[in-house]
Write an enzyme that holds these catalytic residues in place. Structure first.
Site, short mmCIF file in Angstrom:
data_model
loop_
_atom_site.label_atom_id
_atom_site.label_comp_id
_atom_site.label_asym_id
_atom_site.label_seq_id
_atom_site.Cartn_x
_atom_site.Cartn_y
_atom_site.Cartn_z
N LEU A 1 60.86 9.43 91.72
CA LEU A 1 62.19 8.88 90.81
C LEU A 1 63.22 9.58 91.78
CD1 LEU A 1 63.33 7.24 88.86
CD2 LEU A 1 63.19 9.45 87.42
N ASP A 2 64.16 8.59 92.12
CA ASP A 2 65.46 9.08 92.81
C ASP A 2 65.50 10.05 94.06
OD1 ASP A 2 66.77 7.32 90.85
OD2 ASP A 2 66.99 8.97 89.39
N GLU A 3 64.37 10.08 94.54
CA GLU A 3 64.22 11.00 95.70
C GLU A 3 63.95 10.43 97.23
OE1 GLU A 3 61.76 14.15 95.26
OE2 GLU A 3 62.17 14.35 93.11
#
Length: 171
Positions: free
Chosen positions: A115-117
């Site tokens: 997630l969001d990486e």
């Protein structure tokens, strides 16, 4: 930007009238009462009919399944409403306000299974101060998001982005 928008998929109907004004096909696929995998499968069926080079997530606040992301390696671009890696997930402006930050920003990145990486393509920030509440920060942040997403898409569509491990090299 040297790109053609083939279609828009929305899990809400809010953008249908805007999209239709430009003659772009709009596909409504509700997520209500469906598993993530079932929703992803319905989206995949629509996406496969268009054979897009890239998928762009904007105003899409659902986590994609790992299987869905794996079908489009370094081809899904997301605009995140904070300056990653700080304030990941939902409500970053509330998090920023509560922390008393002095800058807020936006990050455009490729989506991966974390997630969001995913690899970061473009970022930008603006200054804020104590007089601005979370709602004010969110409004200012939306302006930065538009600029950052446009910058990222321009770079990607011009083939100026190379992904190496979880980083990008911009030419």
């Amino acid at each position: 930007m040297n790109a053609t928008i083939l279609a828009v998929i929305g899990n809400y109907l809010e953008l249908e009238s805007l999209v239709s004004r430009f003659g772009i096909p709009f596909h409504y696929i509700s997520h209500e009462g469906k598993t993530r995998e079932a929703h992803d499968q319905e989206m995949s069926e629509v996406i496969d009919a268009y054979h897009p080079e890239y998928l762009v997530l904007a105003k899409y606040m659902r986590v994609l399944s790992s299987a869905f992301v794996a079908r489009f390696p370094n081809r899904i671009i997301n605009i995140h409403h904070s300056f990653l890696p700080a304030f990941i997930g939902a409500n970053p402006y509330r998090q920023a306000f509560e922390r008393g930050v002095k800058i807020i920003g936006a990050t455009a990145h490729f989506v991966n299974t974390d997630l969001d990486e995913g690899p970061i393509i473009a970022q930008n920030v603006i200054q804020v101060n104590h007089a601005q509440g979370a709602r004010d920060m969110a409004q200012a942040g939306r302006d930065v998001e538009k600029i950052v997403l446009a910058q990222a898409l321009k770079l990607v569509f011009a083939e100026k982005v190379f992904v190496s491990n979880n980083k990008t090299i911009i030419f």
